[in-house]
Design an enzyme around this catalytic site. Structure first.
Site, PDB file in Angstrom:
ATOM      1  N   GLN A 164      11.922  -2.253  46.102  1.00 50.56           N
ATOM      2  CA  GLN A 164      10.886  -1.650  46.233  1.00 50.56           C
ATOM      3  C   GLN A 164      10.582  -1.117  45.093  1.00 50.56           C
ATOM      4  OE1 GLN A 164       9.191   1.939  48.317  1.00 50.56           O
ATOM      5  NE2 GLN A 164       7.732   0.383  48.794  1.00 50.56           N
ATOM      6  N   PRO A 190       6.264   6.381  -1.713  1.00 53.16           N
ATOM      7  CA  PRO A 190       7.573   7.295  -0.573  1.00 53.16           C
ATOM      8  C   PRO A 190       6.350   8.357  -0.029  1.00 53.16           C
ATOM      9  CG  PRO A 190       8.082   6.635  -3.095  1.00 53.16           C
ATOM     10  CD  PRO A 190       7.355   5.991  -3.117  1.00 53.16           C
ATOM     11  N   GLU A 231      -0.745   7.792  16.732  1.00 54.53           N
ATOM     12  CA  GLU A 231      -1.156   8.620  16.486  1.00 54.53           C
ATOM     13  C   GLU A 231      -3.411   8.703  15.856  1.00 54.53           C
ATOM     14  OE1 GLU A 231       1.605   8.246  15.880  1.00 54.53           O
ATOM     15  OE2 GLU A 231       2.258   9.367  17.634  1.00 54.53           O
ATOM     16  N   LEU A 238       1.073  -0.940  -0.093  1.00 54.42           N
ATOM     17  CA  LEU A 238      -0.083   0.065  -0.583  1.00 54.42           C
ATOM     18  C   LEU A 238       1.035   1.828   0.460  1.00 54.42           C
ATOM     19  CD1 LEU A 238      -2.256  -1.065   2.630  1.00 54.42           C
ATOM     20  CD2 LEU A 238      -2.198  -1.821   1.256  1.00 54.42           C
ATOM     21  N   THR A 239       1.562   1.334   0.738  1.00 50.96           N
ATOM     22  CA  THR A 239       2.403   2.749   1.170  1.00 50.96           C
ATOM     23  C   THR A 239       3.349   2.978   0.172  1.00 50.96           C
ATOM     24  OG1 THR A 239       2.741   2.047   3.664  1.00 50.96           O
ATOM     25  CG2 THR A 239       4.356   3.604   2.857  1.00 50.96           C
ATOM     26  N   GLY A 278      20.019  -3.971  33.728  1.00 54.39           N
ATOM     27  CA  GLY A 278      20.869  -2.337  34.001  1.00 54.39           C
ATOM     28  C   GLY A 278      21.820  -2.045  32.421  1.00 54.39           C
ATOM     29  N   GLU A 319      -0.075  -0.928  10.883  1.00 53.71           N
ATOM     30  CA  GLU A 319      -1.515  -1.040  10.709  1.00 53.71           C
ATOM     31  C   GLU A 319      -2.584   0.626  11.353  1.00 53.71           C
ATOM     32  OE1 GLU A 319      -3.682  -3.555   9.936  1.00 53.71           O
ATOM     33  OE2 GLU A 319      -2.010  -4.709   9.086  1.00 53.71           O
TER      34      GLU A 319
HETATM   35  C1  FAD Z   1       9.124  -1.651   9.360  1.00 51.09           C
HETATM   36  C2  FAD Z   1       7.767  -1.320   8.676  1.00 51.09           C
HETATM   37  C3  FAD Z   1       6.726  -2.381   7.421  1.00 51.09           C
HETATM   38  C4  FAD Z   1       5.884  -1.730   7.172  1.00 51.09           C
HETATM   39  N1  FAD Z   1       5.190  -3.118   6.653  1.00 51.09           N
HETATM   40  C5  FAD Z   1       4.733  -2.756   5.407  1.00 51.09           C
HETATM   41  C6  FAD Z   1       4.114  -3.200   4.793  1.00 51.09           C
HETATM   42  O1  FAD Z   1       3.851  -4.640   4.450  1.00 51.09           O
HETATM   43  N2  FAD Z   1       3.406  -2.873   3.281  1.00 51.09           N
HETATM   44  C7  FAD Z   1       2.634  -1.543   3.619  1.00 51.09           C
HETATM   45  O2  FAD Z   1       2.356  -0.549   2.988  1.00 51.09           O
HETATM   46  N3  FAD Z   1       2.911  -0.854   4.253  1.00 51.09           N
HETATM   47  C8  FAD Z   1       3.936  -1.011   5.250  1.00 51.09           C
HETATM   48  N4  FAD Z   1       4.855   0.458   6.217  1.00 51.09           N
HETATM   49  C9  FAD Z   1       4.440   1.554   5.991  1.00 51.09           C
HETATM   50  C10 FAD Z   1       3.384   1.979   7.469  1.00 51.09           C
HETATM   51  O3  FAD Z   1       2.096   1.696   6.915  1.00 51.09           O
HETATM   52  C11 FAD Z   1       3.584   3.432   7.178  1.00 51.09           C
HETATM   53  O4  FAD Z   1       5.224   3.459   7.919  1.00 51.09           O
HETATM   54  C12 FAD Z   1       2.623   4.081   8.615  1.00 51.09           C
HETATM   55  O5  FAD Z   1       1.557   4.233   7.765  1.00 51.09           O
HETATM   56  C13 FAD Z   1       2.965   5.208   8.737  1.00 51.09           C
HETATM   57  O6  FAD Z   1       3.080   5.950   7.595  1.00 51.09           O
HETATM   58  P1  FAD Z   1       4.216   7.190   6.949  1.00 51.09           P
HETATM   59  O7  FAD Z   1       5.379   6.290   7.491  1.00 51.09           O
HETATM   60  O8  FAD Z   1       4.335   7.578   5.572  1.00 51.09           O
HETATM   61  O9  FAD Z   1       4.128   8.389   8.032  1.00 51.09           O
HETATM   62  P2  FAD Z   1       3.249   9.585   7.388  1.00 51.09           P
HETATM   63  O10 FAD Z   1       2.033   9.305   6.897  1.00 51.09           O
HETATM   64  O11 FAD Z   1       4.036  10.739   7.207  1.00 51.09           O
HETATM   65  O12 FAD Z   1       3.603   9.737   9.182  1.00 51.09           O
HETATM   66  C14 FAD Z   1       3.909  11.057   9.908  1.00 51.09           C
HETATM   67  C15 FAD Z   1       3.745  11.356  11.603  1.00 51.09           C
HETATM   68  O13 FAD Z   1       2.298  12.362  10.961  1.00 51.09           O
HETATM   69  C16 FAD Z   1       1.308  11.561  11.723  1.00 51.09           C
HETATM   70  N5  FAD Z   1       0.220  11.904  10.662  1.00 51.09           N
HETATM   71  C17 FAD Z   1      -0.078  11.121  10.013  1.00 51.09           C
HETATM   72  N6  FAD Z   1      -1.266  12.282   9.642  1.00 51.09           N
HETATM   73  C18 FAD Z   1      -1.763  12.723  11.256  1.00 51.09           C
HETATM   74  C19 FAD Z   1      -3.308  12.788  11.099  1.00 51.09           C
HETATM   75  N7  FAD Z   1      -3.893  13.749  10.091  1.00 51.09           N
HETATM   76  N8  FAD Z   1      -3.661  13.437  12.277  1.00 51.09           N
HETATM   77  C20 FAD Z   1      -2.422  13.422  13.348  1.00 51.09           C
HETATM   78  N9  FAD Z   1      -1.490  12.524  12.416  1.00 51.09           N
HETATM   79  C21 FAD Z   1      -0.878  12.632  12.102  1.00 51.09           C
HETATM   80  C22 FAD Z   1       1.568   9.874  11.831  1.00 51.09           C
HETATM   81  O14 FAD Z   1       1.355   8.845  12.951  1.00 51.09           O
HETATM   82  C23 FAD Z   1       3.104   9.738  12.006  1.00 51.09           C
HETATM   83  O15 FAD Z   1       3.755   9.867  13.630  1.00 51.09           O
HETATM   84  C24 FAD Z   1       6.017  -0.416   6.917  1.00 51.09           C
HETATM   85  C25 FAD Z   1       6.805   0.346   7.574  1.00 51.09           C
HETATM   86  C26 FAD Z   1       7.052  -0.048   8.954  1.00 51.09           C
HETATM   87  C27 FAD Z   1       8.460   0.619   9.574  1.00 51.09           C
END
Ligand code: FAD
Length: 390
Positions: free
Chosen positions: A285, A132, A373, A129-130, A345, A369
């Site tokens: 404790q 750049p 946030e 799905l994701t 430690g 997933e």
């Molecule tokens: C190890 C790993 C495995 C992954 N595997 C997969 C995979 O198999 N398939 C796949 O498709 N993706 C995968 N991903 C991607 C993952 O689903 C995304 O990284 C995730 O959805 C967040 O997207 P982003 O990194 O682009 O962060 P961004 O969307 O850029 O968000 C950056 C920050 O802004 C916050 N934010 C964004 N929008 C809002 C809003 N409207 N309100 C408040 N806060 C907000 C977010 O919570 C985050 O803290 C993987 C990621 C990692 C690290």
């Protein structure tokens, strides 16, 4: 109601499967985890053993050769494995999201064609799905699929895709109508096997979650038959890609529970052996208070997760419950891993002890997933809606 019919699992069957998984973790996984994790090598032997257990078909219906496990049993398996090595659950969890999309939204012909080899693990893959420039805001994806006769031609780049290198087939989210408003109406989900036009860009280096490959996937004039469009109707992709999120969140919650419980177990053992000022540190404790908090968090996370899974198994809507479980359990994983590391430690900071791996793996559960946030916003939205109807 969940559309997937499930084989009825007797308690005895489940207990047997769980006992076999526990034996496997002790005998085959624990001895090799450190070496694989530190070298970031793909655990081929472990994958083969997970395949033999049927884990690549854990939630796939029995009529397609899957185990047809209820979510409660599936969550229990993920918890137990994650308490030892969370990363390997990603190898079958991401794959099961692909299978779920086909089982839930595919045509009968697509289910018959793809599910048996996905359930057996003969074909393995994941969910792509994701991009750049599009993670949380999935509707901002740019990958396009253009209809050309009986085929679609796909161009664009995906990133962070779990199983991207080792997997051979992915559920691929694209725009079939980039101009559509609202944006989700122009999105479609395809079954995308690796073939000409589909290549791995690069392997991504990570803080933790080692040994499972995360990769950039590049599609250049990638041509697939039109019958690879899930459901064979355009414009349903966003709904289909997010339609598995309840189970996806239960799965990430279970990973969090595993880490929270694993970190607690390591801290408990260590605190009773390590002595300072003439007694085990567990009797100081300050350390006892930490253990009390960690045990409470782990239990609360477990109960929330099993509650969400049981709600799912009853066929009831559980987006709020699954969101709460995912949010709470992943934060519990992070907090317990940190506290356990501190209880160890200097040895918590050593690569010779297991806690450093849990500490590096835990943060991913707060991101995958749906970030935590977003999770709280989704919970609040549901909460307000349900409160208004109460
Ligand atoms: C190890 C790993 C495995 C992954 N595997 C997969 C995979 O198999 N398939 C796949 O498709 N993706 C995968 N991903 C991607 C993952 O689903 C995304 O990284 C995730 O959805 C967040 O997207 P982003 O990194 O682009 O962060 P961004 O969307 O850029 O968000 C950056 C920050 O802004 C916050 N934010 C964004 N929008 C809002 C809003 N409207 N309100 C408040 N806060 C907000 C977010 O919570 C985050 O803290 C993987 C990621 C990692 C690290």
């Amino acid at each position: 109601m969940n559309v997937i019919s499930r084989h009825t699992w007797e308690e005895g069957d489940q207990a047997q499967l769980l006992a076999a998984i526990d034996r496997w973790l002790e005998r085959d996984v624990k001895p090799v985890v450190k070496e694989h994790d530190h070298a970031d090598t793909w655990p081929a032997e472990i994958v083969k053993q997970m395949q033999e257990f049927g884990l690549f078909g854990a939630t796939v219906g029995a009529e397609y050769g899957g185990l047809g496990l209820p979510a409660t049993a599936y969550a229990e398996i993920v918890m137990r494995i994650s308490a030892v090595w969370m990363a390997i659950t990603g190898i079958f969890n991401s794959h099961l999201m692909l299978a779920l999309a086909i089982e839930k939204f595919g045509t009968p012909a697509q289910r018959r064609r793809w599910l048996p080899s996905l359930a057996s693990g003969e074909i393995r893959g994941g969910l792509a799905l994701t991009e750049p420039d599009a993670g949380t805001d999935l509707q901002a994806i740019r990958m396009t699929a253009r209809r050309d006769g009986d085929s679609y031609v796909i161009n664009g780049t995906k990133t962070w895709i779990s199983n991207g290198i080792e997997g051979s087939c992915f559920a691929l989210l694209v725009k079939t109508d980039p101009q559509a408003q609202p944006r989700h109406k122009g999105m479609s989900l395809f079954i995308a096997p690796k073939q000409a036009g589909f290549r791995v860009g690069r392997k991504l280096e990570k803080l933790g979650y080692k040994s499972i490959d995360s990769a950039e996937l590049i599609f250049e004039d990638y041509r697939i038959p039109a019958d690879h469009l899930i459901g064979e109707v355009e414009g349903q992709g966003f709904y289909q890609a997010t339609g598995g999120l309840e189970l996806g969140r239960i799965n990430v919650a279970a990973r969090g529970v595993g880490i929270a419980e694993g970190a607690l177990r390591l801290a408990t053992d260590y605190a009773q052996i390590r002595q300072t000022f003439g007694k085990p540190i567990a009797e100081h404790q300050a350390i006892a208070l930490k253990l009390g908090e960690m045990a409470t968090r782990a239990r609360a996370a477990r109960l929330l997760t099993l509650d969400a899974a049981a709600t799912f198994d009853r066929g009831e809507r559980c987006d709020m419950e699954a969101g709460m479980a995912k949010y709470f359990a992943s934060e519990a994983a992070l907090e317990n891993a940190t506290e356990s590391l501190r209880i160890h430690g200097a040895y918590g900071y050593s690569k010779e002890y297991d806690i450093e791996r849990l500490y590096r793996d835990a943060p991913l559960t707060c991101i995958g997933e749906g970030t935590n946030e977003m999770q709280r916003l989704i919970i609040a939205r549901q909460w307000l809606k349900r409160s208004a109807g109460a």
